[in-house]
Design an enzyme around this catalytic site. Structure first.
Site, PDB file in Angstrom:
ATOM      1  N   HIS A  92      36.863  -3.478  22.789  1.00 35.64           N
ATOM      2  CA  HIS A  92      36.247  -2.442  22.390  1.00 35.64           C
ATOM      3  C   HIS A  92      34.736  -3.015  22.205  1.00 35.64           C
ATOM      4  O   HIS A  92      34.094  -2.329  21.252  1.00 35.64           O
ATOM      5  CB  HIS A  92      36.812  -1.457  21.186  1.00 35.64           C
ATOM      6  CG  HIS A  92      37.958  -0.727  21.697  1.00 35.64           C
ATOM      7  ND1 HIS A  92      37.724   0.563  22.040  1.00 35.64           N
ATOM      8  CD2 HIS A  92      39.404  -0.956  21.805  1.00 35.64           C
ATOM      9  CE1 HIS A  92      38.932   0.900  22.593  1.00 35.64           C
ATOM     10  NE2 HIS A  92      39.724   0.354  22.583  1.00 35.64           N
ATOM     11  N   THR A  93      34.484  -3.943  22.649  1.00 36.15           N
ATOM     12  CA  THR A  93      33.017  -4.376  22.464  1.00 36.15           C
ATOM     13  C   THR A  93      32.027  -4.251  23.657  1.00 36.15           C
ATOM     14  O   THR A  93      30.765  -4.254  23.255  1.00 36.15           O
ATOM     15  CB  THR A  93      33.059  -5.848  22.003  1.00 36.15           C
ATOM     16  OG1 THR A  93      33.837  -6.504  23.107  1.00 36.15           O
ATOM     17  CG2 THR A  93      33.503  -6.287  20.800  1.00 36.15           C
ATOM     18  N   SER A 114      48.365   6.578  50.238  1.00 35.65           N
ATOM     19  CA  SER A 114      48.664   5.589  49.366  1.00 35.65           C
ATOM     20  C   SER A 114      50.044   5.251  49.677  1.00 35.65           C
ATOM     21  O   SER A 114      51.196   6.349  49.298  1.00 35.65           O
ATOM     22  CB  SER A 114      48.405   6.137  47.998  1.00 35.65           C
ATOM     23  OG  SER A 114      49.603   5.594  47.069  1.00 35.65           O
ATOM     24  N   GLY A 144      48.797   2.195  33.697  1.00 32.38           N
ATOM     25  CA  GLY A 144      48.772   2.580  32.285  1.00 32.38           C
ATOM     26  C   GLY A 144      49.091   1.140  31.482  1.00 32.38           C
ATOM     27  O   GLY A 144      49.620   1.252  30.393  1.00 32.38           O
ATOM     28  N   ALA A 145      49.087   0.179  32.248  1.00 33.69           N
ATOM     29  CA  ALA A 145      49.539  -1.155  31.611  1.00 33.69           C
ATOM     30  C   ALA A 145      48.360  -1.898  30.691  1.00 33.69           C
ATOM     31  O   ALA A 145      48.459  -2.835  30.333  1.00 33.69           O
ATOM     32  CB  ALA A 145      50.275  -2.161  32.510  1.00 33.69           C
ATOM     33  N   SER A 194      43.915  -2.708  34.023  1.00 36.88           N
ATOM     34  CA  SER A 194      42.763  -2.010  34.786  1.00 36.88           C
ATOM     35  C   SER A 194      42.746  -1.683  36.240  1.00 36.88           C
ATOM     36  O   SER A 194      42.305  -2.158  36.882  1.00 36.88           O
ATOM     37  CB  SER A 194      41.538  -2.437  34.475  1.00 36.88           C
ATOM     38  OG  SER A 194      40.490  -1.341  34.634  1.00 36.88           O
ATOM     39  N   ASP A 202      35.744  -3.991  32.894  1.00 33.75           N
ATOM     40  CA  ASP A 202      36.724  -4.197  33.917  1.00 33.75           C
ATOM     41  C   ASP A 202      36.303  -4.038  35.155  1.00 33.75           C
ATOM     42  O   ASP A 202      36.729  -4.892  35.916  1.00 33.75           O
ATOM     43  CB  ASP A 202      37.370  -2.671  33.632  1.00 33.75           C
ATOM     44  CG  ASP A 202      38.333  -2.410  32.260  1.00 33.75           C
ATOM     45  OD1 ASP A 202      38.328  -3.387  31.542  1.00 33.75           O
ATOM     46  OD2 ASP A 202      38.552  -1.383  32.039  1.00 33.75           O
ATOM     47  N   TYR A 257      39.684   7.257  22.484  1.00 28.80           N
ATOM     48  CA  TYR A 257      38.601   6.128  23.298  1.00 28.80           C
ATOM     49  C   TYR A 257      37.175   6.650  22.876  1.00 28.80           C
ATOM     50  O   TYR A 257      36.221   6.139  22.511  1.00 28.80           O
ATOM     51  CB  TYR A 257      38.837   5.877  24.632  1.00 28.80           C
ATOM     52  CG  TYR A 257      37.956   4.648  25.264  1.00 28.80           C
ATOM     53  CD1 TYR A 257      38.531   3.461  25.295  1.00 28.80           C
ATOM     54  CD2 TYR A 257      36.952   5.025  25.841  1.00 28.80           C
ATOM     55  CE1 TYR A 257      37.586   2.421  25.941  1.00 28.80           C
ATOM     56  CE2 TYR A 257      36.023   3.950  26.168  1.00 28.80           C
ATOM     57  CZ  TYR A 257      36.388   2.712  26.574  1.00 28.80           C
ATOM     58  OH  TYR A 257      35.503   1.800  26.857  1.00 28.80           O
TER      59      TYR A 257
HETATM   60  C1  GLA Z   1      39.057   0.074  28.681  1.00 31.63           C
HETATM   61  C2  GLA Z   1      37.771   0.307  29.066  1.00 31.63           C
HETATM   62  C3  GLA Z   1      36.775  -0.822  29.092  1.00 31.63           C
HETATM   63  C4  GLA Z   1      36.980  -1.484  27.690  1.00 31.63           C
HETATM   64  C5  GLA Z   1      38.504  -1.573  27.057  1.00 31.63           C
HETATM   65  C6  GLA Z   1      38.336  -1.931  25.588  1.00 31.63           C
HETATM   66  O1  GLA Z   1      39.831  -1.173  29.508  1.00 31.63           O
HETATM   67  O2  GLA Z   1      37.867   0.623  30.699  1.00 31.63           O
HETATM   68  O3  GLA Z   1      35.442  -0.659  29.412  1.00 31.63           O
HETATM   69  O4  GLA Z   1      36.161  -0.684  26.608  1.00 31.63           O
HETATM   70  O5  GLA Z   1      38.946  -0.518  27.227  1.00 31.63           O
HETATM   71  O6  GLA Z   1      38.077  -3.073  25.432  1.00 31.63           O
END
Ligand code: GLA
Length: 387
Positions: free
Chosen positions: A35-36, A69, A122-123, A126, A172, A222
């Protein structure tokens, strides 16, 4: 036109699919720095050896995108001249990418694509960035669009922000595209400067334990967290006009404005500043081979996410608490956005099997859910092959 879905009638000509372009698009882990990214801070992710695979070819049409898919066994067709949002969220990652490519002034014509994913959804690894970036990278190659890797990173992030509606940061997508084998990226999300740090983790491996829960708070909370941080920045900016994001904010500034920011905002901001410091410290620990110090920072990161940023959940906390008594686990923390997904554990290799058995049993007894365990290796970013 809305995409048409058909679960059984895959076009006959998909059975002999001669790909012109193949793409392997990885998921990502994040060692520390959560979350940075959207606060213009530091993160330390890497792509992993688990991927989404794409095959692309042009078809004879001007505007028909035909996509299958294999993972979901879903076939969809999009009219490239009439791109609009779908009710099926996974399609929006693809539609968003098409939309952003078109908005950037590039032209696509008809193409076919087959997608096959090894990434659990959802794990917290990403799969969404892997889907966006792999799809964008494949189209770039198929149609020689001349997009740079950085264009693909940014365009994919915009696709997620604008089309899917997740206000995500850049971590991500950057990790999925730019990573190098056996390295972590220390990314400065303000300047987008990246340092590649050898992932020398000696007698340890990175073990992901998936809670197999995904609480639906994830998206709304979020965006709320992001807003809480931006609100604090707006307050501080009134006096310190040079402040653009939490990156330029100091603990002293937070103290000065603590009444206006309020208790909740203050907790969030302090966490972000502390987490940025932890990423800096983690770089030192990793470079000097001090895995115990690195592990402590991972635990501290989790506790901050749990108590200050408040994006963890009982299932994640249980897994981290459970690991804390084991001397062969150096560090453990929730990974990604939170409210479910997985923990990342720095664990001695020869203890993994026994530990996985033990933690699975305990978790299942507590939550009546079977967690899943995978080990991952930091790997290279998107691989694109012209066939
Ligand atoms: C998700 C978001 C990222 C990041 C993380 C938390 O994965 O897609 O951009 O903010 O949460 O670090």
């Amino acid at each position: 036109m809305k995409p048409t879905e058909n679960y059984t009638n895959i076009p006959e000509d998909f059975k002999n699919f001669k790909a012109e372009v193949k793409v392997a698009s990885p998921g990502r882990i994040n060692l520390i720095g959560e979350h940075t990214d959207y606060n213009q801070g530091f993160v330390m992710p890497s792509a992993i050896d688990k991927k989404i695979h794409f095959k692309f070819r042009k078809n004879d049409s001007d505007n028909s995108a035909r996509i299958y898919s294999e993972t979901f066994e879903i076939y969809v067709e999009f009219d490239l001249n009439k791109i609009s949002k779908s009710n099926n969220s996974w399609e929006n990652y693809l539609l968003g990418v098409i939309d952003e490519i078109q908005k950037s002034g590039k032209t696509l014509t008809g193409f076919d694509c087959i997608i096959n994913s090894e990434l659990p959804i959802g794990a917290g690894i990403s799969s969404s960035a892997a889907l966006e970036c792999g799809f964008a990278g494949g189209l770039n190659s198929l149609f020689s669009l001349n997009l740079s890797q950085m264009d693909i990173v940014k365009l994919s992030q915009r696709a997620e922000n604008n089309f899917v509606g997740n206000n995500c940061g850049i971590m991500d997508q950057f990790a999925s595209v730019m990573s190098r084998k056996e390295h972590f990226i220390k990314l400065d999300c303000e300047s987008l400067e990246a340092e590649f740090i050898p992932a020398e983790i000696q007698n340890c491996k990175l073990l992901l334990l998936n809670t197999n829960v995904s609480h639906n708070l994830a998206d709304s909370e979020y965006n709320t967290r992001r807003q809480e941080c931006e609100n604090a920045v707006a307050i501080i900016q009134q006096k310190y006009t040079e402040v653009k994001s939490l990156r330029q904010v100091t603990f002293e500034m937070l103290e000065e404005f603590k009444e206006k920011i309020g208790a909740t905002g203050l907790k969030r901001c302090r966490y972000v500043l502390e987490e940025n410091n932890r990423v800096q410290e983690s770089e030192k620990a990793l470079r000097s081979g001090d895995l115990k110090a690195l592990g402590k920072l991972m635990y501290a990161s989790h506790r901050g996410l749990q108590h200050q940023y408040e994006v963890s959940c009982n299932e994640l906390d249980f897994l981290v608490d459970f690991s804390e008594d084991e001397s062969f686990i150096y560090g453990s923390r929730m990974m990604g956005g939170g409210f479910g997904g997985c923990t990342i554990n720095l664990i001695e290799t020869n203890k993994i099997d026994d530990y996985v058995e033990k933690v699975k049993k305990a978790y299942q007894e507590k939550f009546n859910i079977i967690p899943t365990a995978i080990t991952v290796v930091p790997d290279e970013g998107t691989q694109i092959t012209k066939v």
